[in-house]
Design a protein around this motif. Structure first.
Motif, mmCIF file in Angstrom:
data_model
loop_
_atom_site.group_PDB
_atom_site.id
_atom_site.type_symbol
_atom_site.label_atom_id
_atom_site.label_comp_id
_atom_site.label_asym_id
_atom_site.label_seq_id
_atom_site.Cartn_x
_atom_site.Cartn_y
_atom_site.Cartn_z
ATOM 1 N N TYR A 110 0.824 -1.206 0.000
ATOM 2 C CA TYR A 110 0.000 0.000 0.000
ATOM 3 C C TYR A 110 0.857 1.256 0.000
ATOM 4 N N ALA A 111 0.272 2.346 -0.488
ATOM 5 C CA ALA A 111 0.830 3.658 -0.159
ATOM 6 C C ALA A 111 0.496 3.922 1.303
ATOM 7 N N ILE A 112 1.464 4.441 2.034
ATOM 8 C CA ILE A 112 1.289 4.708 3.462
ATOM 9 C C ILE A 112 1.400 6.210 3.694
ATOM 10 N N GLY A 113 0.459 6.742 4.421
ATOM 11 C CA GLY A 113 0.452 8.165 4.710
ATOM 12 C C GLY A 113 0.682 8.448 6.177
ATOM 13 N N TRP A 114 1.329 9.585 6.422
ATOM 14 C CA TRP A 114 1.447 10.126 7.785
ATOM 15 C C TRP A 114 0.545 11.348 7.880
ATOM 16 N N PHE A 115 -0.164 11.431 8.972
ATOM 17 C CA PHE A 115 -1.076 12.539 9.247
ATOM 18 C C PHE A 115 -0.766 13.068 10.648
ATOM 19 N N ARG A 116 -1.194 14.286 10.903
ATOM 20 C CA ARG A 116 -1.051 14.798 12.261
ATOM 21 C C ARG A 116 -2.255 15.666 12.600
ATOM 22 N N GLN A 117 -2.521 15.722 13.902
ATOM 23 C CA GLN A 117 -3.627 16.541 14.385
ATOM 24 C C GLN A 117 -3.155 17.367 15.561
ATOM 25 N N ALA A 118 -3.123 18.669 15.361
ATOM 26 C CA ALA A 118 -2.763 19.589 16.433
ATOM 27 C C ALA A 118 -4.005 19.883 17.267
ATOM 28 N N PRO A 119 -3.813 20.292 18.520
ATOM 29 C CA PRO A 119 -4.968 20.592 19.386
ATOM 30 C C PRO A 119 -5.873 21.636 18.751
ATOM 31 N N GLY A 120 -7.154 21.323 18.695
ATOM 32 C CA GLY A 120 -8.123 22.267 18.163
ATOM 33 C C GLY A 120 -8.163 22.369 16.655
ATOM 34 N N LYS A 121 -7.382 21.534 15.985
ATOM 35 C CA LYS A 121 -7.335 21.583 14.520
ATOM 36 C C LYS A 121 -7.733 20.249 13.918
ATOM 37 N N GLU A 122 -8.069 20.285 12.635
ATOM 38 C CA GLU A 122 -8.404 19.050 11.939
ATOM 39 C C GLU A 122 -7.129 18.261 11.616
ATOM 40 N N ARG A 123 -7.306 16.973 11.475
ATOM 41 C CA ARG A 123 -6.174 16.137 11.085
ATOM 42 C C ARG A 123 -5.788 16.461 9.638
ATOM 43 N N GLU A 124 -4.478 16.559 9.407
ATOM 44 C CA GLU A 124 -3.975 16.902 8.082
ATOM 45 C C GLU A 124 -2.955 15.881 7.623
ATOM 46 N N GLY A 125 -2.923 15.647 6.326
ATOM 47 C CA GLY A 125 -1.911 14.777 5.760
ATOM 48 C C GLY A 125 -0.615 15.529 5.568
ATOM 49 N N ILE A 126 0.517 14.884 5.883
ATOM 50 C CA ILE A 126 1.785 15.567 5.771
ATOM 51 C C ILE A 126 2.785 14.825 4.890
ATOM 52 N N SER A 127 2.651 13.526 4.733
ATOM 53 C CA SER A 127 3.615 12.802 3.914
ATOM 54 C C SER A 127 3.029 11.473 3.484
ATOM 55 N N CYS A 128 3.556 10.973 2.373
ATOM 56 C CA CYS A 128 3.082 9.702 1.839
ATOM 57 C C CYS A 128 4.241 9.010 1.145
ATOM 58 N N ILE A 129 4.266 7.678 1.214
ATOM 59 C CA ILE A 129 5.250 6.895 0.464
ATOM 60 C C ILE A 129 4.497 5.826 -0.314
ATOM 61 N N GLY A 130 4.817 5.731 -1.585
ATOM 62 C CA GLY A 130 4.129 4.777 -2.424
ATOM 63 C C GLY A 130 4.631 3.362 -2.213
ATOM 64 N N SER A 131 3.858 2.417 -2.718
ATOM 65 C CA SER A 131 4.269 1.029 -2.681
ATOM 66 C C SER A 131 5.499 0.834 -3.562
ATOM 67 N N GLY A 132 6.404 -0.044 -3.136
ATOM 68 C CA GLY A 132 7.595 -0.301 -3.929
ATOM 69 C C GLY A 132 8.413 0.963 -4.148
ATOM 70 N N ARG A 133 8.666 1.274 -5.414
ATOM 71 C CA ARG A 133 9.460 2.456 -5.749
ATOM 72 C C ARG A 133 8.588 3.565 -6.328
ATOM 73 N N LEU A 134 7.356 3.663 -5.860
ATOM 74 C CA LEU A 134 6.407 4.597 -6.454
ATOM 75 C C LEU A 134 6.431 5.981 -5.847
ATOM 76 N N GLY A 135 7.538 6.363 -5.204
ATOM 77 C CA GLY A 135 7.755 7.755 -4.855
ATOM 78 C C GLY A 135 7.208 8.189 -3.517
ATOM 79 N N THR A 136 7.455 9.455 -3.201
ATOM 80 C CA THR A 136 7.051 10.051 -1.940
ATOM 81 C C THR A 136 6.440 11.416 -2.202
ATOM 82 N N SER A 137 5.721 11.912 -1.220
ATOM 83 C CA SER A 137 5.185 13.276 -1.307
ATOM 84 C C SER A 137 5.184 13.893 0.076
ATOM 85 N N TYR A 138 5.198 15.230 0.111
ATOM 86 C CA TYR A 138 5.238 15.966 1.371
ATOM 87 C C TYR A 138 4.359 17.195 1.273
#
Length: 127
Positions: free
Chosen positions: A32-60
């Motif tokens: 799977y592509a795996i994502g990292w998310f974070r949620q600060a106090p009082g804020k909505e959860r946001e996506g911050i980074s992702c890594i694709g399956s195998g060699r399918l790249g990253t995003s920030y």
């Protein structure tokens, strides 16, 4: 039970470093592509980074680009988020999850595409 388990959070000073881990249980993270998310106090959860399956790249997200690095260790069935030059605004609960619809990282972080959420790990950036 299929899930991820986040760890590695804690208290760190501004400008410091931290490495978060996302371990897979009951499934292979590299399927799977795996994502990292974070949620600060009082804020909505946001996506911050992702890594694709195998060699399918990253995003920030712009807020972490150049400071955070996402990587995989398939032998350990684990995805990491290396954080450097952390700032107080990086504080929050950090979650990882598997994108159940894609193996590549999409350009956006649509949380409804993600599943197998963990309980999160707390990161606090403070002097």
């Amino acid at each position: 039970q299929v899930q991820v388990v986040e760890s590695g959070g804690g208290l760190v000073q501004p400008g410091g470093s931290l490495r978060l881990s996302c371990a897979g249980a009951g499934f292979t993270l590299d399927d799977y592509a795996i994502g990292w998310f974070r949620q600060a106090p009082g804020k909505e959860r946001e996506g911050i980074s992702c890594i694709g399956s195998g060699r399918l790249g990253t995003s920030y997200a712009d807020s972490v680009k150049g400071r955070f690095t996402i990587s995989r260790d398939n032998a350990k069935n684990t995805v990491y988020l290396q954080m450097i030059e952390v700032k107080p605004e990086d504080s929050g609960i950090y979650y990882c999850a598997a994108n159940l619809m894609r193996t590549m990282c999409p350009g956006t972080y649509n949380q409804w595409e993600y599943g197998y959420w963990g309980q999160g790990t707390q990161v606090t950036v403070s002097p």
